[in-house]
Motif scaffolding. Structure first.
Motif, PDB file in Angstrom:
ATOM      1  N   HIS A 241      13.465  14.576  -7.993  1.00 29.30           N
ATOM      2  CA  HIS A 241      13.730  15.864  -8.605  1.00 29.30           C
ATOM      3  C   HIS A 241      13.645  17.020  -7.623  1.00 29.30           C
ATOM      4  CE1 HIS A 241      12.059  13.852 -12.489  1.00 29.30           C
ATOM      5  NE2 HIS A 241      13.315  13.525 -12.266  1.00 29.30           N
ATOM      6  N   LEU A 242      12.831  16.894  -6.597  1.00 28.66           N
ATOM      7  CA  LEU A 242      12.554  18.039  -5.721  1.00 28.66           C
ATOM      8  C   LEU A 242      12.363  17.570  -4.290  1.00 28.66           C
ATOM      9  CD1 LEU A 242      11.726  21.081  -5.398  1.00 28.66           C
ATOM     10  CD2 LEU A 242       9.379  20.332  -5.815  1.00 28.66           C
ATOM     11  N   HIS A 243      12.913  18.347  -3.353  1.00 25.68           N
ATOM     12  CA  HIS A 243      12.656  18.146  -1.933  1.00 25.68           C
ATOM     13  C   HIS A 243      11.824  19.319  -1.433  1.00 25.68           C
ATOM     14  CE1 HIS A 243      16.298  15.264  -1.098  1.00 25.68           C
ATOM     15  NE2 HIS A 243      15.444  14.793  -1.988  1.00 25.68           N
ATOM     16  N   LEU A 244      10.654  19.017  -0.936  1.00 28.12           N
ATOM     17  CA  LEU A 244       9.777  20.045  -0.385  1.00 28.12           C
ATOM     18  C   LEU A 244       9.901  20.011   1.132  1.00 28.12           C
ATOM     19  CD1 LEU A 244       7.635  22.189  -1.021  1.00 28.12           C
ATOM     20  CD2 LEU A 244       5.907  20.407  -0.839  1.00 28.12           C
ATOM     21  N   LEU A 245      10.439  21.085   1.687  1.00 24.62           N
ATOM     22  CA  LEU A 245      10.732  21.136   3.120  1.00 24.62           C
ATOM     23  C   LEU A 245       9.631  21.875   3.855  1.00 24.62           C
ATOM     24  CD1 LEU A 245      14.532  22.015   2.876  1.00 24.62           C
ATOM     25  CD2 LEU A 245      13.474  19.758   2.996  1.00 24.62           C
ATOM     26  N   LEU A 246       9.085  21.233   4.873  1.00 23.15           N
ATOM     27  CA  LEU A 246       8.050  21.825   5.715  1.00 23.15           C
ATOM     28  C   LEU A 246       8.614  22.037   7.122  1.00 23.15           C
ATOM     29  CD1 LEU A 246       4.991  19.668   4.610  1.00 23.15           C
ATOM     30  CD2 LEU A 246       5.608  21.963   3.850  1.00 23.15           C
ATOM     31  N   PRO A 247       8.205  23.102   7.817  1.00 23.40           N
ATOM     32  CA  PRO A 247       8.782  23.407   9.137  1.00 23.40           C
ATOM     33  C   PRO A 247       8.490  22.316  10.148  1.00 23.40           C
ATOM     34  CG  PRO A 247       6.862  24.773   8.713  1.00 23.40           C
ATOM     35  CD  PRO A 247       7.174  24.072   7.426  1.00 23.40           C
ATOM     36  N   SER A 248       9.354  22.203  11.167  1.00 24.57           N
ATOM     37  CA  SER A 248       9.234  21.129  12.158  1.00 24.57           C
ATOM     38  C   SER A 248       8.847  21.648  13.540  1.00 24.57           C
ATOM     39  CB  SER A 248      10.570  20.379  12.262  1.00 24.57           C
ATOM     40  OG  SER A 248      11.619  21.269  12.606  1.00 24.57           O
TER      41      SER A 248
END
Length: 524
Positions: A241-248
């Motif tokens: 349902h959801l993609h949680l994007l964290l910085p790289s």
């Protein structure tokens, strides 16, 4: 507690994108055990459908059908739309109440098997004749067998008798056993330490392409109602349902500045039903505490009253059960009060905030009717949680009651995550900019630009290539045509190909139902 489990509003709201499958309920009303579950089951069904038929927004439960099995199987409700059919559903529940509760009924061993097959046949025909032009994809149905008998025995019986049944249109088959009251409570019972849902091993379930789920619930209206409420939730696993994007940035040693961010794939789950979707509740526009700004003219009758009934420890309140827009409470500045009263009121308010913070307490309050009278029948009660703060203000939020709760569990992780995974995530978090407070003045959502672009468009102009057309009249029936529904059909044995080819056309036609449906009928 479980922070961050509150209902998500806006484009991410699950109600905007989730859709539940059609459901078929087969009630095993075997005697004499039917007498002890009939009242609880009917009460739970009535409560559940009062919610399901009243919910606004996208349809959560499109179709429902019910069979009952005693000495034989009988369809007491063909597939119907849930929304708008509360009267038919009530009549179906009334039929359940009238079933015999005394005596011993020698049911045919294959009655449940025949009910499953007949239900699948009815759904196939409904899908072919009614849903062909409306369903976005090939539909499938979920079948639930509700029984007072041994769930394991029912599973073995079904998996043995349904070996040669076509299961293409079956999404899931579930057997739910209503316990005798001591199965889940006895410490010596083998079910005591097990989860409510038991998955059978592949050797125990040999139906091709289908798993039979076994679940045991307690014999009380709340437990049974909670089981049905799970039908309003999205439990599909077709897609996250959801993609949680964290910085790289923390991977800069081996990645370029434009590297893809870390992506956590998640599911969303509603914690409670939104009262705004239910007509006539206390949280409708006229009853919501946040609507007092719109009330005019202001008068004494428009003053809301919250009666504090309990103190709660702050760690004992889960944020997932609060809902709605929070409001700030502060001492009044009403000019009609004299100065001494204003000052005393502010001092008491300050003392309350100070004492609640010192004790780490919250307050549970109940809204009182604006016009108290001898009888308040028909009025729902709304409860609120009051949070103190370090400033001379408090926060108030509505809190859920038992009628709104959906079934949910929060299992604890079995152990700490692997060290290298934990180190990677911590490095990712270390790369984030940290602020001590959230300042909305620093966050812009480009709302002003969006509104201006709408207001600046010339009114009444059409895009190139479009022309004005009269509005389409949806759902109109021919004067002499009535809506048709798929009625229960007798089971038709599968014919061998050689016999089917030799059968006369008139004989073949007699095996199919005559469905008089107009082309412009709208079933969804």
């Amino acid at each position: 507690m479980h922070q961050g489990h509150g209902a998500i509003q806006g484009p991410l709201s699950p109600a905007h994108v989730w859709r539940q499958p059609p459901r078929l309920l087969i009630v095993d009303a075997a005697l004499p055990s039917w007498a002890r579950v009939c009242s609880n089951l009917c009460e739970a069904l009535q409560n559940f459908f009062s919610l399901a038929c009243s919910l606004g927004g996208p349809i959560r439960m499109p179709l429902f059908s019910m069979y009952v099995v005693q000495s034989q199987h009988e369809c007491i409700l063909p597939f119907v739309q849930v929304k708008g059919n509360f009267v038919r559903l009530q009549a179906c529940i009334s039929e359940l109440r009238l079933l015999p509760r005394e005596g011993i009924c020698q049911a045919q061993r294959s009655c449940l098997n025949l009910a499953v097959q007949d239900g699948l046949q009815q759904f196939k025909q409904y899908s072919r004749h009614v849903m062909a032009s409306t369903a976005p994809r090939s539909p499938s149905v979920e079948i639930t067998v509700l029984t007072c008998q041994s769930g394991k025995e029912i599973v073995k019986q079904l998996e043995g008798e349904l070996q040669d049944t076509d299961m293409v249109s079956l999404r899931r088959l579930q057997v739910t056993e209503i316990s005798k009251g001591d199965v889940l409570e006895s410490k010596d019972s083998p079910w005591h330490s097990q989860a409510p849902i038991e998955e059978l091993s592949p050797d125990e379930c040999s139906i091709l392409g289908t798993d039979i789920d076994l679940q045991i619930i307690e014999n009380d209206p709340v437990s049974i109602e909670s089981f049905f409420k799970a039908w309003l939730q999205d439990n599909g696993t077709d897609q996250e349902h959801l993609h949680l994007l964290l910085p790289s940035q923390c991977f800069s040693n081996f990645s370029s500045p434009r590297a893809e961010p870390m992506c956590l794939k998640c599911d969303l789950q509603e914690r409670l039903l939104n009262p705004a979707l239910l007509p006539g509740t206390a949280e409708s526009p006229r009853g919501d505490l946040s609507s007092f700004y719109q009330m005019a003219p202001q008068s004494a009758a428009s003053c809301y009253r919250l009666r504090v009934i309990k103190a709660l420890e702050s760690r004992g309140v889960c944020e997932s059960v609060t809902y709605g827009l929070p409001l700030i409470i502060r001492p009044t500045s009403c000019w009609q009060l004299d100065w001494d009263e204003l000052e005393t009121n502010q001092q008491h308010f300050h003392a309350l905030c100070h004492s609640l913070q010192k004790r780490d307490w919250l307050l549970l309050a109940k809204r009182e009717p604006s016009s108290p009278g001898p009888s308040q029948n028909g009025h729902t009660s709304t409860f609120y949680i009051i949070f103190p703060s370090s400033s001379l203000t408090m926060l108030v939020k509505a809190v859920a009651t038992c009628e709104l709760l959906l079934p949910s569990s929060f299992p604890l992780p079995p152990e700490d995550p692997p060290e290298h995974i934990l180190r990677r995530v911590e490095n990712t978090l270390d790369s984030l900019e940290v602020q001590s407070t959230y300042n909305p003045l620093q966050i812009k959502g480009h709302l002003y630009e969006h509104l201006r672009s709408i207001l600046s468009k010339p009114q009444g102009l059409l895009a190139p290539g479009h022309e004005l057309r009269p509005p389409r009249q949806v759902g109109r029936l021919h004067p002499n045509r009535a809506r048709a529904t798929v009625s229960p059909l007798p089971l038709v044995p599968t014919l061998a190909p050689s016999r089917a080819q030799k059968m006369p056309a008139a004989k073949k036609a007699s095996l199919e139902p005559a469905l008089l449906l107009s082309d412009d009928e709208q079933f969804f």
